[in-house]
Design an enzyme around this catalytic site. Structure first.
Site, PDB file in Angstrom:
ATOM      1  CB  ILE A  18       2.745  -0.960  -6.039  1.00 14.28           C
ATOM      2  CG1 ILE A  18       1.450  -0.659  -7.028  1.00 14.28           C
ATOM      3  CG2 ILE A  18       2.288  -0.610  -4.469  1.00 14.28           C
ATOM      4  CD1 ILE A  18       0.326  -1.358  -6.856  1.00 14.28           C
ATOM      5  CD  GLN A 112       2.984 -14.960  -3.025  1.00 10.16           C
ATOM      6  OE1 GLN A 112       2.185 -14.207  -2.694  1.00 10.16           O
ATOM      7  NE2 GLN A 112       3.965 -15.189  -3.822  1.00 10.16           N
ATOM      8  CG  ASP A 159     -11.173   1.800  -3.958  1.00  8.49           C
ATOM      9  OD1 ASP A 159     -10.961   2.183  -5.111  1.00  8.49           O
ATOM     10  OD2 ASP A 159     -10.872   0.748  -3.605  1.00  8.49           O
ATOM     11  NE  ARG A 162      -7.623   5.612  -7.472  1.00  6.87           N
ATOM     12  CZ  ARG A 162      -7.722   4.690  -7.927  1.00  6.87           C
ATOM     13  NH1 ARG A 162      -8.490   3.488  -7.862  1.00  6.87           N
ATOM     14  NH2 ARG A 162      -6.486   4.413  -8.534  1.00  6.87           N
ATOM     15  CG  HIS A 194      -9.994  -2.336  -4.982  1.00  2.41           C
ATOM     16  ND1 HIS A 194      -9.733  -0.976  -5.314  1.00  2.41           N
ATOM     17  CD2 HIS A 194      -8.710  -2.696  -6.210  1.00  2.41           C
ATOM     18  CE1 HIS A 194      -8.974  -0.665  -6.106  1.00  2.41           C
ATOM     19  NE2 HIS A 194      -8.224  -1.637  -6.425  1.00  2.41           N
TER      20      HIS A 194
HETATM   21  P1  NAX Z   1       3.961  -4.551 -11.499  1.00  6.05           P
HETATM   22  O1  NAX Z   1       3.638  -5.664 -12.850  1.00  6.05           O
HETATM   23  O2  NAX Z   1       4.779  -3.405 -11.929  1.00  6.05           O
HETATM   24  O3  NAX Z   1       4.726  -5.435 -10.170  1.00  6.05           O
HETATM   25  C1  NAX Z   1       4.039  -6.554 -10.194  1.00  6.05           C
HETATM   26  C2  NAX Z   1       5.382  -7.575  -9.501  1.00  6.05           C
HETATM   27  O4  NAX Z   1       4.875  -8.709  -8.958  1.00  6.05           O
HETATM   28  C3  NAX Z   1       6.390  -7.840 -10.673  1.00  6.05           C
HETATM   29  O5  NAX Z   1       7.641  -7.533 -10.451  1.00  6.05           O
HETATM   30  C4  NAX Z   1       6.267  -9.580 -10.792  1.00  6.05           C
HETATM   31  O6  NAX Z   1       7.539  -9.872 -11.004  1.00  6.05           O
HETATM   32  C5  NAX Z   1       5.795  -9.817  -9.275  1.00  6.05           C
HETATM   33  N1  NAX Z   1       5.323 -11.261  -9.074  1.00  6.05           N
HETATM   34  C6  NAX Z   1       4.668 -11.776  -9.894  1.00  6.05           C
HETATM   35  N2  NAX Z   1       4.255 -13.022  -9.323  1.00  6.05           N
HETATM   36  C7  NAX Z   1       4.837 -12.898  -8.319  1.00  6.05           C
HETATM   37  C8  NAX Z   1       4.993 -13.740  -7.177  1.00  6.05           C
HETATM   38  N3  NAX Z   1       4.414 -15.122  -7.365  1.00  6.05           N
HETATM   39  N4  NAX Z   1       5.828 -13.633  -6.135  1.00  6.05           N
HETATM   40  C9  NAX Z   1       6.338 -12.618  -6.027  1.00  6.05           C
HETATM   41  N5  NAX Z   1       6.346 -11.670  -6.932  1.00  6.05           N
HETATM   42  C10 NAX Z   1       5.310 -11.595  -7.987  1.00  6.05           C
HETATM   43  O7  NAX Z   1       2.644  -4.235 -10.979  1.00  6.05           O
HETATM   44  P2  NAX Z   1       2.204  -3.193  -9.858  1.00  6.05           P
HETATM   45  O8  NAX Z   1       1.874  -2.125 -10.729  1.00  6.05           O
HETATM   46  O9  NAX Z   1       3.116  -2.984  -8.794  1.00  6.05           O
HETATM   47  O10 NAX Z   1       0.703  -3.769  -9.464  1.00  6.05           O
HETATM   48  C11 NAX Z   1       0.761  -4.926  -8.396  1.00  6.05           C
HETATM   49  C12 NAX Z   1      -0.679  -5.166  -7.978  1.00  6.05           C
HETATM   50  O11 NAX Z   1      -1.276  -4.253  -7.453  1.00  6.05           O
HETATM   51  C13 NAX Z   1      -1.525  -5.742  -9.354  1.00  6.05           C
HETATM   52  O12 NAX Z   1      -2.205  -6.898  -9.218  1.00  6.05           O
HETATM   53  C14 NAX Z   1      -2.520  -4.482  -9.588  1.00  6.05           C
HETATM   54  O13 NAX Z   1      -3.728  -4.738 -10.087  1.00  6.05           O
HETATM   55  C15 NAX Z   1      -2.952  -4.119  -8.211  1.00  6.05           C
HETATM   56  N6  NAX Z   1      -3.233  -3.054  -7.595  1.00  6.05           N
HETATM   57  C16 NAX Z   1      -4.091  -2.688  -6.908  1.00  6.05           C
HETATM   58  C17 NAX Z   1      -4.698  -1.635  -6.278  1.00  6.05           C
HETATM   59  C18 NAX Z   1      -5.515  -1.379  -5.122  1.00  6.05           C
HETATM   60  O14 NAX Z   1      -6.204  -0.357  -4.536  1.00  6.05           O
HETATM   61  N7  NAX Z   1      -5.695  -2.564  -4.709  1.00  6.05           N
HETATM   62  C19 NAX Z   1      -4.206  -0.427  -7.099  1.00  6.05           C
HETATM   63  C20 NAX Z   1      -3.114  -0.372  -7.752  1.00  6.05           C
HETATM   64  C21 NAX Z   1      -2.808  -1.777  -8.646  1.00  6.05           C
HETATM   65  O15 NAX Z   1      -3.679  -1.670  -9.645  1.00  6.05           O
END
Ligand code: NAX
Length: 342
Positions: A18, A112, A159, A162, A194
């Protein structure tokens, strides 16, 4: 005319999927307006800093209007005097998981919150994307008590988008001559968490067709609206994980951009945002981060007042609130458990 000072923006989890999609939206002015210089801070865990460097190189190659670009694993550097904090960092869910199953993310948010409290401006605006988004946002709000509660929000815009898209596609399927777009679906709403208990509500929704406005309840079968439509919006995230092998990224970044832009620049229509439920006029328990229909003006959101709510809607709204109460309780329990229980 004196130019505005750079807006300082931190994105956590910036090296993730993201984060990658978000970068050009922030750096090009799509999120905060063209002409506003950005002091962009990218926060990652130490293990992801090399990967983050690749993102930094690509941002450099975009020759964007950035006042400053910082990639760091140091929360003080990332959050120091920040105006906007977008929390994407965390672990995404895998096939078969519900968003609330990613409990590991709760601990990230508790730590955080302290960084936000200690280093950010008291006027900082917070958007949480990482799941479980509502409850992670609640952890920040509770853990950073010197920041006003109205400054905390989580993403329910994906959402809402969508919902609009599903309604638009169905309308075109029924009216092949129509060129109605998702942006012409107005007053669609998302209430609650969500999660799969969210309530995509079309009671007030109108389709702005070339022939004039049509109420969604007149345009579509109740059976479709209350059945396939609702469940496809509620389960869309899972369907994307199944098809892509990874959770939504580009559409989530786009929704985050819509959310922040509306909050800062203002809205001319009702949108949905996860915000603090204190003092809400719809009987949702207080002290939750809950998605409501809102409008935004002068950098402030306001829950749309006075909507008539029938018994069915009320039941669905309260069911999602009940899930959020459980999530809040389980995070509280987990955080008060001894560390060995991790
Ligand atoms: P990714 O795994 O591609 O990226 C997450 C990043 O966060 C990784 O690079 C990781 O190293 C980093 N990270 C982990 N712990 C951290 C910390 N303590 N401090 C700083 N960085 C840290 O996941 P991505 O696809 O980018 O999704 C990120 C989050 O968005 C997930 O929790 C996912 O479930 C959530 N989403 C939320 C959505 C919404 O509508 N609210 C929809 C999309 C997504 O599912």
């Amino acid at each position: 005319m004196a130019s505005l000072p750079p807006l300082s923006v931190v994105v956590t989890g910036a090296a993730g999927a993201i984060g990658y999609s978000l970068m050009p939206m922030i750096a090009s002015g799509q999120m905060f307006g063209e002409g506003r210089k950005i002091d962009l801070r990218l926060l990652e865990i130490p293990a992801a800093l090399d990967r983050l460097q690749g993102t930094v190189m690509e941002i450099d190659d975009g020759a964007f209007n950035l006042a400053k670009l910082t990639a760091t694993a140091d929360v003080e550097v990332a959050f120091k005097d920040v105006d906007i904090a977008i929390f994407v960092g965390g672990f995404p869910r895998k096939a078969g998981m519900e968003r609330k199953d990613i409990q590991i993310n709760a601990r990230i948010f508790v730590s955080q919150a302290k960084a936000l409290e200690d280093f950010a401006k008291k006027t900082v605006k917070v958007l949480v994307v990482a799941n479980p988004a509502n409850t992670n946002c609640l952890s920040l709000m509770i853990g950073a008590p010197s920041i006003p509660r109205e400054n905390f929000s989580c993403l329910s815009r994906l959402d809402l988008n969508r919902s609009r898209s599903q309604l638009c596609q169905k309308y075109r399927e029924l009216h092949p001559e129509s060129d109605v777009t998702a942006g012409e679906i107005v007053n669609a709403m998302v209430w609650g968490n969500h999660s799969s208990t969210q309530y995509p509500d079309v009671s007030h929704c109108v389709i702005q067709t070339a022939e004039g406005p049509v109420k969604a309840r007149d345009a579509f079968d109740d059976a479709w609206l209350d059945g396939d439509f609702m469940s496809s919006v509620q389960k869309r995230g899972g369907a994307i994980i199944k098809a892509r092998g990874a959770s939504s990224a580009m559409s989530a970044a786009n929704a985050a951009c819509n959310h922040m832009r509306d909050w800062i620049v203002g809205t001319d229509e009702c949108v949905s945002m996860g915000v603090c439920s204190d003092g809400n006029p719809y009987g949702i328990p207080e002290g939750l981060i809950y998605s409501f229909p809102v409008t935004c003006e002068d950098g402030k959101w306001k829950i749309v007042p006075g909507l008539p709510i029938d018994d069915r809607s009320k039941g669905l709204m309260l069911a999602s609130a009940a899930e959020l109460v459980k999530e809040r309780d389980s995070v509280n329990e987990m955080l008060s458990a001894p560390a060995a229980a991790e």
